[in-house]
Design a protein around this motif. Structure first.
Motif, mmCIF file in Angstrom:
data_model
loop_
_atom_site.group_PDB
_atom_site.id
_atom_site.type_symbol
_atom_site.label_atom_id
_atom_site.label_comp_id
_atom_site.label_asym_id
_atom_site.label_seq_id
_atom_site.Cartn_x
_atom_site.Cartn_y
_atom_site.Cartn_z
ATOM 1 N N SER A 21 0.873 -1.172 0.000
ATOM 2 C CA SER A 21 0.000 0.000 0.000
ATOM 3 C C SER A 21 0.913 1.225 0.000
ATOM 4 O O SER A 21 2.124 1.096 0.126
ATOM 5 N N THR A 22 0.344 2.408 -0.142
ATOM 6 C CA THR A 22 1.198 3.587 -0.326
ATOM 7 C C THR A 22 1.104 4.616 0.797
ATOM 8 O O THR A 22 1.718 5.668 0.709
ATOM 9 N N TRP A 23 0.383 4.340 1.881
ATOM 10 C CA TRP A 23 0.212 5.312 2.960
ATOM 11 C C TRP A 23 1.535 5.769 3.549
ATOM 12 O O TRP A 23 1.686 6.889 3.994
ATOM 13 N N ASN A 24 2.519 4.881 3.560
ATOM 14 C CA ASN A 24 3.812 5.157 4.180
ATOM 15 C C ASN A 24 4.692 6.082 3.342
ATOM 16 O O ASN A 24 5.608 6.719 3.875
#
Length: 141
Positions: A21-24
């Protein structure tokens, strides 16, 4: 950064960044990385906002504490012949999680373009009264 040595010495390749995922990404770290095993490993003791004599600097100023802790990490890396590009992982311990998150850009800007896996840990107290942040790093090449 990809480098190789023709003389048969250590080989360094860019890490394979793993981010399901790309939240980080907005926080400037990868969830995981796959790297060729380093031939040299550097482990740093927790680095806080202390001067050359081990005295706390910037009590009550979290922004300045974060900046100095990162600078102390950079100095150790340099003294060992490493750069921020060699950082494999980092852990930030703090008595003020929200304050460090608000100042986290001070860490990621200094590490750029490296995006090592990172962990932020809230603690009740650190080694010195008034110390609000301490950064532990592993580096390899």
């Amino acid at each position: 950064m990809t480098t190789t040595t023709i003389t048969g010495g250590p080989v360094r390749t860019d890490p394979v960044r793993i981010n399901p995922s790309t939240w980080n990404l907005a926080l400037g770290f990868d969830q995981a990385q796959v790297r060729t095993a380093p031939t040299t490993l550097l482990t740093l003791a927790g680095q806080g906002p202390v001067d050359g004599d081990g005295r706390l600097v910037h009590a009550g100023d979290l922004t300045a504490q974060v900046a100095l802790a990162v600078r102390n990490v950079e100095e150790l890396l340099e003294a060992a012949g490493f750069t921020v590009a060699d950082v494999l992982s980092l852990t930030v311990h703090t008595t003020d999680v929200d304050g460090v998150l608000a100042n986290y850009h001070l860490i990621t800007e200094r590490l750029a373009p490296a995006t090592p896996p990172a962990t932020l840990v809230g603690v009740a107290r650190l080694a010195l009264p008034g110390m609000a942040v301490e950064i532990t790093v592993q580096a390899g090449r």
